[in-house]
Design a protein around this motif. Structure first.
Motif, short mmCIF file in Angstrom:
data_model
loop_
_atom_site.label_atom_id
_atom_site.label_comp_id
_atom_site.label_asym_id
_atom_site.label_seq_id
_atom_site.Cartn_x
_atom_site.Cartn_y
_atom_site.Cartn_z
N THR A 52 58.34 0.26 82.31
CA THR A 52 58.25 1.62 82.86
C THR A 52 56.84 1.91 83.35
O THR A 52 56.66 2.50 84.42
CB THR A 52 58.63 2.66 81.78
N ILE A 53 55.83 1.48 82.58
CA ILE A 53 54.45 1.73 82.98
C ILE A 53 54.13 1.00 84.28
O ILE A 53 53.49 1.54 85.18
CB ILE A 53 53.48 1.31 81.85
N SER A 113 48.43 1.70 74.62
CA SER A 113 49.23 2.54 73.74
C SER A 113 50.54 1.83 73.36
O SER A 113 50.95 1.84 72.19
CB SER A 113 49.51 3.83 74.48
N ALA A 114 51.17 1.21 74.37
CA ALA A 114 52.42 0.48 74.11
C ALA A 114 52.16 -0.71 73.18
O ALA A 114 52.96 -0.99 72.27
CB ALA A 114 53.02 0.00 75.42
N THR A 135 44.40 6.28 72.30
CA THR A 135 43.84 5.42 73.36
C THR A 135 44.15 5.97 74.76
O THR A 135 45.14 6.67 74.95
CB THR A 135 44.35 3.98 73.22
N ARG A 136 43.27 5.64 75.69
CA ARG A 136 43.37 6.24 77.01
C ARG A 136 44.40 5.51 77.88
O ARG A 136 45.16 6.14 78.60
CB ARG A 136 42.00 6.17 77.68
N SER A 137 44.43 4.20 77.76
CA SER A 137 45.33 3.43 78.61
C SER A 137 46.75 3.44 78.04
O SER A 137 46.95 3.28 76.84
CB SER A 137 44.79 2.01 78.71
N LEU A 138 47.71 3.62 78.92
CA LEU A 138 49.11 3.65 78.47
C LEU A 138 49.57 2.28 77.97
O LEU A 138 50.34 2.18 77.02
CB LEU A 138 50.01 4.08 79.62
N VAL A 154 48.18 6.89 69.76
CA VAL A 154 48.11 8.25 70.28
C VAL A 154 46.78 8.49 71.00
O VAL A 154 46.74 9.15 72.04
CB VAL A 154 48.29 9.27 69.12
N PHE A 200 58.77 -0.15 77.59
CA PHE A 200 57.59 0.66 77.88
C PHE A 200 56.72 0.00 78.95
O PHE A 200 56.29 0.65 79.91
CB PHE A 200 56.75 0.87 76.62
#
Lengths: 163, 107
Positions: free
Chosen positions: A67-68, A25-26, A19-22, A17, A64
């Motif tokens: 999609t990213i 996060s994945a 962390t800055r990078s998506l 939740v 994920f």
């Protein structure tokens, strides 16, 4: 051991939740899935654990990440602005988690669970294929609906000429 | 009152499940990014799966809890796949993943 794994699970989800990078996060979500798998093995549910490992840690991470990578990364000024906002919006979460943990840990009274009638040991396969047949049917319908949904959503829009 | 092993295990796991659900809810409520919303949803389903498996272990009905957990996982993956498709479609339409920019239907 359970407590360690549970703390690790919570740490992984907090990481996902906060962390800055998506992409990170994945990856954090995938590691949370792996820890959940270990917990499921310890809770005597090996088949569900394997399912969790292959589907949640594997397939969902692939979804994920794709999609990213299909969507546009944010530009640098946007990122700067977002970082400023993020700290303002997200610093409540660790505090909230800590306060809830302290409250639940120290002030709640945990009553004894009622004793259950012990059942004869039923095989998982019997339950899955005989007792919960409707679930299987529902799963098949949901998977088909999902497949059609993805096909319709990702289909390239055709021109009027049909190209 | 002496708490039995199973009872203590249930409450310890229960507390962590609540904390996991809080993480998921907070992520869904606070974020403005579509993909992060999905990540919050995923965390919530993880909490539910853990609770179902735990209930099965504590009550000694692991077979039925595993069957339910598998159903939850299947539903979860389909929901995430379709939602990712929707997110991609929205991105193609508005060129951004920010939820605040999606105001085409605003009256």
């Amino acid at each position: 051991m359970d407590l360690l794994l549970l703390t690790l699970l919570l740490a992984c989800s907090l990481w996902a939740v906060l962390t800055r990078s998506l992409l990170m996060s994945a990856i954090a979500l995938a590691s949370a899935s792996i820890v959940l798998t270990l917990l499921m093995f310890r809770l005597d549910a090996p088949i569900a654990a394997v399912f969790e490992l292959s589907v949640c840690a594997g397939l969902i991470t692939v979804i994920f990440v794709s999609t990213i990578s299909l969507t546009k990364p944010v530009t640098r000024p946007e990122l700067k602005q977002q970082t400023k906002n993020r700290i303002k919006r997200y610093w409540y979460l660790p505090v909230l988690v800590f306060v809830t943990a302290a409250f639940l840990g120290f002030y709640m009274v945990y009553p004894e669970l009622p004793a259950l009638v012990s059942l004869p040991d039923i095989d998982f396969r019997d339950v899955m294929w005989k007792l919960r047949q409707t679930d299987i049917l529902g799963q098949i319908v949901i998977i088909l609906a999902g497949v059609f949904g993805v096909v319709v959503l990702l289909k390239e829009k055709m021109n009027h000429d049909g190209q | 009152m002496m708490v039995s092993d199973n009872s203590a295990l249930f409450w310890i796991f229960g507390v962590f499940t609540v904390l996991l659900a809080i993480c998921g809810f907070y992520c869904i409520l606070v974020t403005r990014n579509f993909i992060r919303t999905l990540i919050g949803l995923e965390l919530l389903t993880k909490a539910v799966t853990l609770l179902v498996v735990l209930a099965g272990y504590v009550s000694g009905r692991t077979a039925i809890s595993q069957s339910l957990a598998i159903t939850i996982i299947v539903v979860e993956v389909v929901v995430i796949a379709v939602a990712a498709g929707i997110v991609f479609g929205i991105f193609k339409q508005i060129g951004s993943l920010n939820v605040t920019k999606m105001r085409n239907l605003k009256g």
